[in-house]
Design an enzyme around this catalytic site. Structure first.
Site, PDB file in Angstrom:
ATOM      1  N   ASP A 181      44.999 -32.416  -1.399  1.00 53.76           N
ATOM      2  CA  ASP A 181      44.509 -31.217  -2.081  1.00 53.76           C
ATOM      3  C   ASP A 181      45.620 -30.163  -2.112  1.00 53.76           C
ATOM      4  OD1 ASP A 181      42.491 -29.876  -3.423  1.00 53.76           O
ATOM      5  OD2 ASP A 181      41.884 -28.794  -1.633  1.00 53.76           O
ATOM      6  N   LYS A 223      37.234 -29.098   5.660  1.00 50.98           N
ATOM      7  CA  LYS A 223      37.317 -29.710   4.331  1.00 50.98           C
ATOM      8  C   LYS A 223      36.994 -31.202   4.393  1.00 50.98           C
ATOM      9  CE  LYS A 223      39.744 -26.227   2.217  1.00 50.98           C
ATOM     10  NZ  LYS A 223      39.504 -25.687   0.862  1.00 50.98           N
ATOM     11  N   THR A 262      42.011 -24.620  -6.059  1.00 46.93           N
ATOM     12  CA  THR A 262      40.957 -23.855  -6.715  1.00 46.93           C
ATOM     13  C   THR A 262      41.472 -23.187  -7.977  1.00 46.93           C
ATOM     14  OG1 THR A 262      40.003 -23.448  -4.558  1.00 46.93           O
ATOM     15  CG2 THR A 262      39.224 -22.055  -6.355  1.00 46.93           C
ATOM     16  N   ARG A 280      34.065 -22.156   5.402  1.00 43.81           N
ATOM     17  CA  ARG A 280      35.034 -21.071   5.616  1.00 43.81           C
ATOM     18  C   ARG A 280      35.114 -20.616   7.070  1.00 43.81           C
ATOM     19  NH1 ARG A 280      37.979 -21.935   1.264  1.00 43.81           N
ATOM     20  NH2 ARG A 280      36.769 -21.736  -0.639  1.00 43.81           N
ATOM     21  N   GLU A 325      35.808 -16.018  -3.034  1.00 41.97           N
ATOM     22  CA  GLU A 325      36.379 -15.011  -3.940  1.00 41.97           C
ATOM     23  C   GLU A 325      35.295 -14.212  -4.654  1.00 41.97           C
ATOM     24  OE1 GLU A 325      39.994 -16.919  -6.149  1.00 41.97           O
ATOM     25  OE2 GLU A 325      38.801 -18.517  -5.262  1.00 41.97           O
ATOM     26  N   THR A 334      33.942 -34.145  -0.488  1.00 43.30           N
ATOM     27  CA  THR A 334      34.605 -33.761  -1.732  1.00 43.30           C
ATOM     28  C   THR A 334      33.884 -34.510  -2.841  1.00 43.30           C
ATOM     29  OG1 THR A 334      36.713 -33.597  -0.557  1.00 43.30           O
ATOM     30  CG2 THR A 334      36.815 -33.720  -2.960  1.00 43.30           C
ATOM     31  N   TYR A 339      42.376 -23.475  11.408  1.00 48.38           N
ATOM     32  CA  TYR A 339      43.467 -23.851  10.504  1.00 48.38           C
ATOM     33  C   TYR A 339      44.859 -23.472  10.990  1.00 48.38           C
ATOM     34  CZ  TYR A 339      44.852 -19.446   8.255  1.00 48.38           C
ATOM     35  OH  TYR A 339      45.385 -18.216   8.003  1.00 48.38           O
ATOM     36  N   HIS A 357      43.789 -17.567  -7.315  1.00 47.66           N
ATOM     37  CA  HIS A 357      43.095 -17.949  -6.079  1.00 47.66           C
ATOM     38  C   HIS A 357      43.933 -17.583  -4.855  1.00 47.66           C
ATOM     39  CE1 HIS A 357      40.803 -20.295  -3.166  1.00 47.66           C
ATOM     40  NE2 HIS A 357      41.889 -21.002  -2.886  1.00 47.66           N
ATOM     41  N   ASP A 383      35.832 -29.223  -3.969  1.00 46.70           N
ATOM     42  CA  ASP A 383      36.359 -29.306  -2.607  1.00 46.70           C
ATOM     43  C   ASP A 383      35.466 -28.433  -1.708  1.00 46.70           C
ATOM     44  OD1 ASP A 383      38.111 -29.652  -0.431  1.00 46.70           O
ATOM     45  OD2 ASP A 383      39.256 -27.869  -0.999  1.00 46.70           O
ATOM     46  N   GLU A 440      37.820 -27.325  -8.812  1.00 51.51           N
ATOM     47  CA  GLU A 440      39.145 -27.919  -8.984  1.00 51.51           C
ATOM     48  C   GLU A 440      39.092 -29.024 -10.030  1.00 51.51           C
ATOM     49  OE1 GLU A 440      41.284 -28.995  -5.483  1.00 51.51           O
ATOM     50  OE2 GLU A 440      40.314 -27.495  -4.208  1.00 51.51           O
ATOM     51  N   GLU A 473      34.720 -25.252  -4.052  1.00 52.54           N
ATOM     52  CA  GLU A 473      35.963 -24.879  -4.734  1.00 52.54           C
ATOM     53  C   GLU A 473      36.017 -25.632  -6.055  1.00 52.54           C
ATOM     54  OE1 GLU A 473      39.045 -23.298  -1.310  1.00 52.54           O
ATOM     55  OE2 GLU A 473      39.357 -25.321  -2.050  1.00 52.54           O
ATOM     56  N   GLN A 529      37.013 -23.250   8.960  1.00 54.46           N
ATOM     57  CA  GLN A 529      38.415 -23.162   8.530  1.00 54.46           C
ATOM     58  C   GLN A 529      39.148 -22.007   9.219  1.00 54.46           C
ATOM     59  OE1 GLN A 529      38.691 -23.046   4.255  1.00 54.46           O
ATOM     60  NE2 GLN A 529      40.940 -23.021   4.221  1.00 54.46           N
ATOM     61  N   TYR A 580      47.057 -26.164  -3.631  1.00 52.29           N
ATOM     62  CA  TYR A 580      46.724 -24.726  -3.515  1.00 52.29           C
ATOM     63  C   TYR A 580      47.546 -24.034  -4.594  1.00 52.29           C
ATOM     64  CZ  TYR A 580      46.259 -20.340  -0.702  1.00 52.29           C
ATOM     65  OH  TYR A 580      45.974 -19.077  -0.223  1.00 52.29           O
ATOM     66  N   ARG A 639      45.600 -11.977   4.259  1.00 52.88           N
ATOM     67  CA  ARG A 639      46.966 -11.604   4.614  1.00 52.88           C
ATOM     68  C   ARG A 639      47.111 -10.101   4.362  1.00 52.88           C
ATOM     69  NH1 ARG A 639      51.365 -15.239   4.450  1.00 52.88           N
ATOM     70  NH2 ARG A 639      52.442 -13.808   3.064  1.00 52.88           N
TER      71      ARG A 639
END
Lengths: 417, 417
Positions: free
Chosen positions: B125, B252, B348, B236, B362, B256, B243, B132, B232, B200, B198, B239, B127, B141
């Site tokens: 997968d 994850k 995503t 959250r 999101e 899927t 992660y 996204h 996907d 995708e 997600e 994760q 990113y 961040r």
């Protein structure tokens, strides 16, 4: 438990890695035989396809040794595994009534080439060695705060790549990749400059867990068919640039080597040992009902091209903080379906001493303190032509349970077509 | 390119997702037929096993439709793919001389159940959606510095889990896992509280790349057999705690979903579009020789149990920063061997507008701004009983290239045995 003697005399030496107590499973080929399953005994391999065809072995209604991989046997589950082992012990034990029947099915190991023993369905690698995590964290995080906050609670793992799991003896091309020096404005692309190994054990899953259904640690232990040595080749410079935020990817994707002989859980039974005291209590789903690690002595040698090998690390699998059973239970905890042929890397096995570190990253402390080989050569990371070999064994009372070795030679990087 | 008419009249409606211009590949079963390969045409499926057995289709010396998956065809490579498509167009075109032979091999789609079209060998997968990544980076961040430093240089990816890739229509059990509230002293274990989807696209690899050997972006594009919709599913809260430092794992791994019909690259050809202008030049190995994205309109609906669906997002695959060809070339760049059956998630797909966001993370901005459905219900994340459906199509001049849909209903978490 003492040595169990076999009529295959070479199996009775105290130093022989493959006595009757061991009986590890592999896939071999010779100049005249197609790839097939076999079991190691002394300096011989018993041809299991021949044995099954002759009716000497029958562990299921349909043949299971008509294919050159162990997955079909692994699918049968622990009862069949026990029956196979019991039958092999009967056939190969000193005084066996069937020696004359079985003897012609033995192949000289020296005349065999080993192949991957299983079809690797998926490969997952963990990060469960505390000394390794402390060393890496001290280098890249903060020596005072080396472990990630989740480390004492979760056997941290990531999905690796099954397509590049290869058997010991396969040459490894140096990977290409994106790297960026800390002071560079932009990354570049080319051969990895910080190629490393990682000394690990691999646990091989037999049986399936249902999608959506978590399993207990005991169920997970019951689903482990056996163990191999595993070298998680790693490109440290590629890893440093790519791994945030989604983890290692191409830095680990180019190759993983495993030893050819699967040492079964039954053979390892006398060497079970406990994971260490917990600094923080584990959540109930990770608590072990009994000892699920093993006392396996491990060593690593490095030989520059055309030179003698130097032992660069010696440690023990009993240093791990999480067992493979805990890792597998965690892996399935979300409802992730597990299948026969899944390979679980333990994470790098490092002990507390400098000579017990299971990677060059740790041994050379990120290249700041290169190691000197017995040949006088110096290494921070692997050079083209270097041969890296992992070995492992359990020491019994008068016998050895050997894993054999897991070796690979580094070749230069390939270029684009 | 206009609509190419078929003697299967339902295929000629401008709104039909499966006109002769499309011909997507799947695997289906009915009450009387074992699983087998088929191609969608209008409201019918052509039974390719029957067609091959009858000698109407022959694309290789040995049968390729005697198995219920497309991997054998994918292994044959682009020339055979082209031959198959040409033959199917010939058989199904208006005025075909073979209508009478083929008509009895058509199955009503309404009477078929779809299965996974391929054996998924490995799942990776990415990113690669910039909006996204900007959204996620702004939340977790720093809004001023939302993209990771490597993001504009590398199509960032991670290895996922192939064992839990399921076909549209499969119910999804809410995963269990470790989570830890920011102010909690220790983590807990239990059902995920922040279950997400997600949106995708999935690219399906046909053919192999050799271990150790990098490939060009053109070679990578040539190796893509076709595309599916891909959800996907993501936990959250699991994760967030797991992660660091090795990426998403159990968050994850539990599921899927992919849509059942593989839309081939040939069908998508008229809809090729370019990746966007680069803020930083890509390294040469990632530069595309031509447009390798596609103009595919995507939408997402959410239906609480027993209620009507609400469209919660609409966007387009053309928003991606990296194409699947670039992702695949990067994937193989280290020497990672790629195989027929490898599934590549795009990452995503989100557009710049709030209504174009391809995840609840999101859409609800991490739960701070829940969305209101047309039924009046409010959602930050998925509830048990919710049905989530992805849809996609390319809009031609008087015809549609449809992907069908990718749907799944959330069931409660399972407990330990």
């Amino acid at each position: 438990m003492p040595l169990t003697p076999s009529w295959v005399e070479s199996a009775n030496d105290a130093d022989c890695p493959f006595p009757l107590n061991n009986l590890p499973y592999g896939v071999f080929t010779t100049n005249s035989l197609e790839p097939r399953c076999g079991v190691a005994i002394g300096d011989r391999i018993l041809d299991l396809q021949a044995a099954e065809e002759a009716g000497v072995i029958a562990i299921a209604e349909d043949p299971v040794f008509d294919v050159p991989y162990w997955n079909d046997v692994m699918d049968l589950g622990p009862e069949a595994w026990g029956a196979l082992r019991a039958r092999l012990q009967e056939l190969l034990a000193e005084g066996s009534a069937e020696q004359a029947t079985v003897a012609p099915m033995l192949i000289l190991m020296a005349e065999a080439r080993m192949e991957l023993p299983i079809v690797v369905t998926e490969f997952t690698d963990f990060y469960a060695g505390k000394h390794h995590a402390m060393n890496v964290g001290s280098m890249f995080r903060d020596p005072e705060n080396a472990l990630p906050p989740n480390w004492l609670h979760i056997p941290i793992g990531y999905n690796g790549r099954a397509s590049t799991v290869v058997v010991s003896g396969t040459d490894i091309h140096r990977p290409n990749g994106q790297t960026k020096a800390p002071d560079a404005d932009a990354p570049g692309f080319g051969p990895c400059k910080r190629l490393d190994f990682e000394l690990e054990m691999g646990a091989i899953v037999g049986g399936t867990s249902e999608m959506g259904q978590p399993i207990t640690v005991q169920q997970a232990d019951d689903m482990i068919f056996g163990y191999v040595l595993l070298n998680d080749w790693s490109a440290r410079d590629i890893q440093a640039w790519e791994y945030q935020p989604l983890g290692p990817f191409q830095a680990k994707a180019f190759a993983t080597s495993i030893s050819p002989w699967i040492v079964t859980k039954a053979a390892l039974e006398p060497f079970r040992t406990s994971t260490p005291e917990r600094e923080r209590d584990l959540l109930p789903y990770l608590q072990e009902p009994g000892p699920m690690l093993y006392d396996i002595a491990l060593s690593v040698t490095l030989a520059p091209e055309g030179r003698d090998p130097t032992t660069i690390a010696e440690t023990n699998y009993d240093q791990m903080y999480y067992s493979a059973a805990q890792q597998l239970a965690h892996h399935a905890s979300s409802g992730c379906a597990m299948n026969s042929g899944d390979l679980i890397g333990s994470g790098t096995v490092s002990g507390p001493q400098k000579t017990e570190r299971g990677s060059l990253l740790e041994l050379s402390w990120g290249g700041k303190d290169p190691i000197t080989l017995s040949t006088g050569e110096v290494r921070s990371f692997l050079e083209d032509g270097d041969t890296l070999t992992l070995s492992g064994h359990c020491q019994g009372d008068g016998f050895t349970i050997g894993f054999g070795s897991c070796t690979g030679t580094v070749l230069p990087a390939k270029t684009f077509p």
